[in-house]
Design a protein around this motif. Structure first.
Motif, PDB file in Angstrom:
ATOM      1  N   GLU A  60       1.327  -1.236   0.261  1.00  0.00           N
ATOM      2  CA  GLU A  60       0.356   0.210  -0.325  1.00  0.00           C
ATOM      3  C   GLU A  60       0.841   1.414   0.097  1.00  0.00           C
ATOM      4  OE1 GLU A  60      -3.324   2.163  -0.413  1.00  0.00           O
ATOM      5  OE2 GLU A  60      -2.850   0.140  -0.557  1.00  0.00           O
ATOM      6  N   THR A  61       2.193   1.033   1.131  1.00  0.00           N
ATOM      7  CA  THR A  61       3.031   2.492   0.988  1.00  0.00           C
ATOM      8  C   THR A  61       2.777   2.629  -0.181  1.00  0.00           C
ATOM      9  OG1 THR A  61       3.157   2.058   3.030  1.00  0.00           O
ATOM     10  CG2 THR A  61       5.127   3.264   2.036  1.00  0.00           C
ATOM     11  N   ALA A  62       3.538   1.444  -1.239  1.00  0.00           N
ATOM     12  CA  ALA A  62       4.622   2.083  -2.476  1.00  0.00           C
ATOM     13  C   ALA A  62       3.773   1.915  -3.444  1.00  0.00           C
ATOM     14  CB  ALA A  62       5.002   0.725  -2.996  1.00  0.00           C
ATOM     15  N   ARG A  63       2.419   1.869  -3.436  1.00  0.00           N
ATOM     16  CA  ARG A  63       1.148   2.440  -4.305  1.00  0.00           C
ATOM     17  C   ARG A  63       0.978   3.476  -4.404  1.00  0.00           C
ATOM     18  NH1 ARG A  63      -1.697  -2.193  -2.010  1.00  0.00           N
ATOM     19  NH2 ARG A  63      -1.380  -3.976  -4.424  1.00  0.00           N
ATOM     20  N   GLN A  64       1.115   4.205  -3.460  1.00  0.00           N
ATOM     21  CA  GLN A  64       0.862   5.344  -2.763  1.00  0.00           C
ATOM     22  C   GLN A  64       1.956   6.456  -3.112  1.00  0.00           C
ATOM     23  OE1 GLN A  64      -0.335   5.540   1.831  1.00  0.00           O
ATOM     24  NE2 GLN A  64      -2.539   4.490   0.813  1.00  0.00           N
ATOM     25  N   LYS A  65       3.263   6.180  -2.693  1.00  0.00           N
ATOM     26  CA  LYS A  65       4.179   7.141  -2.930  1.00  0.00           C
ATOM     27  C   LYS A  65       5.184   6.963  -4.697  1.00  0.00           C
ATOM     28  CE  LYS A  65       7.409   7.899   0.278  1.00  0.00           C
ATOM     29  NZ  LYS A  65       6.603   9.357   0.710  1.00  0.00           N
ATOM     30  N   MET A 150      13.096   3.747  -0.757  1.00  0.00           N
ATOM     31  CA  MET A 150      13.914   2.215  -0.073  1.00  0.00           C
ATOM     32  C   MET A 150      12.531   2.473   1.482  1.00  0.00           C
ATOM     33  SD  MET A 150      16.144   1.043   2.268  1.00  0.00           S
ATOM     34  CE  MET A 150      17.870   1.368   1.324  1.00  0.00           C
ATOM     35  N   LEU A 151      11.528   1.586   0.811  1.00  0.00           N
ATOM     36  CA  LEU A 151      10.938   0.921   2.113  1.00  0.00           C
ATOM     37  C   LEU A 151      11.470  -0.082   3.464  1.00  0.00           C
ATOM     38  CD1 LEU A 151       7.816   0.772  -0.032  1.00  0.00           C
ATOM     39  CD2 LEU A 151       8.337   2.649   1.144  1.00  0.00           C
ATOM     40  N   ALA A 152      11.060   0.015   4.777  1.00  0.00           N
ATOM     41  CA  ALA A 152      12.036  -0.311   4.937  1.00  0.00           C
ATOM     42  C   ALA A 152      10.603  -0.643   6.706  1.00  0.00           C
ATOM     43  CB  ALA A 152      13.046  -0.023   6.301  1.00  0.00           C
TER      44      ALA A 152
END
Length: 211
Positions: A60-65, A150-152
């Motif tokens: 979801e974070t990837a889709r938003q950002k 980057m997402l962690a």
């Protein structure tokens, strides 16, 4: 990442003992640092419920950002499985970045199929100083890929890491963080109010704490 989701993730990681807090009986990290906290997010992979929460929060974070990227890359070894789960959910190709080139065969540093000019979203499990994470970013850039961010799962929030990511021009977003963790630990009774000062003092100068 909204605070409610961050708190849920922090709480669940403590529930399964992926994150342990021991202010009065500190751990020793591989670096030699003494620490009141130990984090092993790989334990989440053994628990389908928290594994799904993390996977979906990443996606979801990837889709938003990041509306525009081609490949998901996991940082070895802790984020290989997490990255593959996210790539599968998003329907994206997946590669992973080794900590060092393979010492046999093709001597690959990046495993999988990555093409020059592709835009890459990097998945990491834990951010401490940021050194190993940014080493993976450098490997991707040297392969002439574009790192979009980057997402962690979790960051300790050390200033040295924040400065390193800023200097490397890498946008870092984490699902949870140290401040949220401590708040949630107090609510759940994992630590007492008296332990809070110890935990805050450690993060100010972790390399010198109780040395």
């Amino acid at each position: 990442m909204d605070n409610n989701t961050s708190a849920i993730i922090a709480g669940r990681l403590m529930d399964i003992k992926a994150i342990k807090l021991q202010p009065n009986d500190p751990f020793t990290w591989a670096s030699g640092w003494k620490s009141p906290i130990y984090c092993d997010n790989r334990k989440a992979l053994a628990h389908p419920d928290i594994r799904t929460i993390i996977k979906c929060a990443f996606a979801e974070t990837a889709r938003q950002k990041y509306a525009d990227f081609d490949v998901v890359a996991g940082v070895a070894t802790g984020a290989i499985a997490q990255g593959a789960l996210v790539a599968d959910l998003l329907g994206k190709p997946f590669v992973y970045v080794r900590s060092a080139p393979k010492d046999h065969g093709m001597g690959n540093l990046i495993e999988g199929e990555l093409h020059e000019g592709q835009k890459v979203l990097v998945i990491e499990d834990l951010i401490s100083t940021g050194g190993s994470s940014l080493k993976a970013v450098n490997a991707l850039r040297e392969a002439k890929a574009e790192v979009v961010g980057m997402l962690a799962i979790f960051t300790y929030g050390f200033p040295v890491a924040e400065e390193a990511f800023k200097a490397a021009n890498v946008e870092l977003t984490t699902l949870s963080n140290y401040n949220v963790l401590i708040d949630e630990a107090v609510k759940r009774g994992y630590v007492t109010e008296a332990d809070i000062e110890t935990l805050k003092e450690w993060r100010k100068n972790p390399s010198a704490w109780r040395q």
